[in-house]
Design an enzyme around this catalytic site. Structure first.
Site, PDB file in Angstrom:
ATOM      1  N   HIS A  30       0.837  -1.197   0.000  1.00 58.38           N
ATOM      2  CA  HIS A  30       0.000   0.000   0.000  1.00 58.38           C
ATOM      3  C   HIS A  30       0.875   1.251   0.000  1.00 58.38           C
ATOM      4  O   HIS A  30       0.439   2.321  -0.410  1.00 58.38           O
ATOM      5  CB  HIS A  30      -0.909   0.026   1.241  1.00 58.38           C
ATOM      6  CG  HIS A  30      -2.026  -0.963   1.182  1.00 58.38           C
ATOM      7  ND1 HIS A  30      -1.876  -2.266   1.591  1.00 58.38           N
ATOM      8  CD2 HIS A  30      -3.308  -0.839   0.742  1.00 58.38           C
ATOM      9  CE1 HIS A  30      -3.029  -2.902   1.414  1.00 58.38           C
ATOM     10  NE2 HIS A  30      -3.903  -2.067   0.895  1.00 58.38           N
TER      11      HIS A  30
ATOM     12  N   ASP B  69      -4.511  -5.694  -8.295  1.00 62.45           N
ATOM     13  CA  ASP B  69      -4.837  -5.085  -7.007  1.00 62.45           C
ATOM     14  C   ASP B  69      -5.075  -3.604  -7.285  1.00 62.45           C
ATOM     15  O   ASP B  69      -4.926  -3.129  -8.418  1.00 62.45           O
ATOM     16  CB  ASP B  69      -3.687  -5.329  -6.009  1.00 62.45           C
ATOM     17  CG  ASP B  69      -4.152  -5.277  -4.552  1.00 62.45           C
ATOM     18  OD1 ASP B  69      -5.240  -4.723  -4.284  1.00 62.45           O
ATOM     19  OD2 ASP B  69      -3.426  -5.774  -3.679  1.00 62.45           O
TER      20      ASP B  69
END
Length: 333
Positions: free
Chosen positions: A187, A259
């Site tokens: 992230h 993702d």
């Protein structure tokens, strides 16, 4: 569903799954559906108040897509249980994959989760996590994995897939080809792994092999650089990993998705137009962009341009949309 009836704009939009702000069918969400013609949306905590509101949101966006002449929408969420569970009480709360110790626990989690998702109009779960959290490292997936044994992860993961899908919820196995060896959070930044294909095949890939055998609807790619397989592109953009390994060697013919392209690992390394061009080359079906912003529209325009400019890209794009529609036909019609 007849793919030949879809316009270039619809062929483009089916490749997009987008996040949005708000808890009801608002102008932003209508723009995603009627103008960008997205194939799916993903829900986060910012979109969720209570069961009635969630059901109204899902019903209204589904009806709006139908009114706009669109194929039915994927309505997805991350409901792994434990650390990553968007639905809070009064929905059932589970302590997460590390506490699922046997197949009965896995079935229990999947059946209850499927019932609750279906009851509010959600049709896709971004689960199960099939990453193997190996012993001896501080795995980023330690609190989200079924454990350190690839065979146990396979066995429990397959049960979750089976009972989600038997009860009408598409399962998306993640994060291919496995991020259990990483200690950095994608992230924020892009982890790199020096692990060869033979090692992956004997361990990390085993749960995904079983998921494919058990007809998992989708597989999500990781934003990890596997240096010994592709030293330029992370899995989520890699021809060698998405096309050659997952599609070619492993024979997966379901939906392959990235993702979230808003994650730091990918956003800080590549521009969105470069990302889209690479995704199209790698035969990745769905582009996942989880936050409102210009990237969703830029991605749409780039896919549409590439599709119009190249017969090869358009033909392969039709194959992607055919895979998407095949899954939608099975679960949503």
């Amino acid at each position: 569903m007849d793919i030949s009836a879809l316009s270039n704009e619809q062929l483009t939009g089916q490749r997009l799954m987008a996040g949005f702000d708000g808890t009801r069918l608002n102008n932003d969400l209508m723009f995603l559906v009627d103008t960008l013609k997205v194939g799916g949306i993903i829900l986060f905590s910012r979109n969720l108040d209570n069961p009635d509101q969630i059901k109204n949101l899902c019903m209204s966006v589904r009806e709006y897509a139908l009114k706009c002449g669109q194929p039915p929408l994927f309505i997805s969420i991350d409901q792994e249980g434990g650390q990553v569970a968007r639905l809070k009480e009064p929905f059932a709360q589970f302590s997460g994959n590390p506490d699922i110790k046997d197949e009965e626990n896995a079935r229990h989690f999947a059946e209850i989760t499927a019932f609750e998702l279906k009851n509010v109009g959600i049709n896709m779960n971004m689960a199960p996590v099939l990453d193997v959290a190996f012993e001896g490292i501080k795995s980023i997936m330690g609190k989200r994995s079924f454990g350190h044994d690839p065979e146990l992860v396979s066995k429990l993961g397959v049960k979750v897939i089976k009972y989600l899908q038997q009860n009408g919820i598409m399962a998306v196995a993640k994060h291919f080809p496995g991020i259990g060896r990483t200690v950095l959070d994608s992230h924020i930044e892009m982890p790199a792994l020096d692990v060869d294909l033979n090692t992956l095949e004997s361990s990390d890939l085993l749960p995904f092999t079983e998921a494919i055998k058990h007809d998992v609807a989708g597989i999500m790619l990781s934003h990890i650089l596997y240096n010994k397989i592709d030293n330029k592109w992370p899995a989520s953009l890699s021809i060698k990993i998405a096309k050659d390994l997952l599609r070619g060697s492993m024979g997966f013919n379901g939906i392959v998705m990235t993702d979230d392209l808003d994650m730091g690992a990918i956003k800080s390394s590549h521009g969105i137009k470069t990302i889209i061009k690479q995704i199209l080359s790698a035969d990745i079906d769905i582009v996942l962009i989880c936050h409102k912003g210009p990237n969703i529209e830029i991605a749409y325009e780039k896919i549409l341009k590439e599709l119009k400019d190249s017969k090869n890209i358009k033909d392969r794009g039709k194959e992607s949309v055919w895979r998407i529609l095949k899954v939608k036909e099975r679960y949503l019609l």
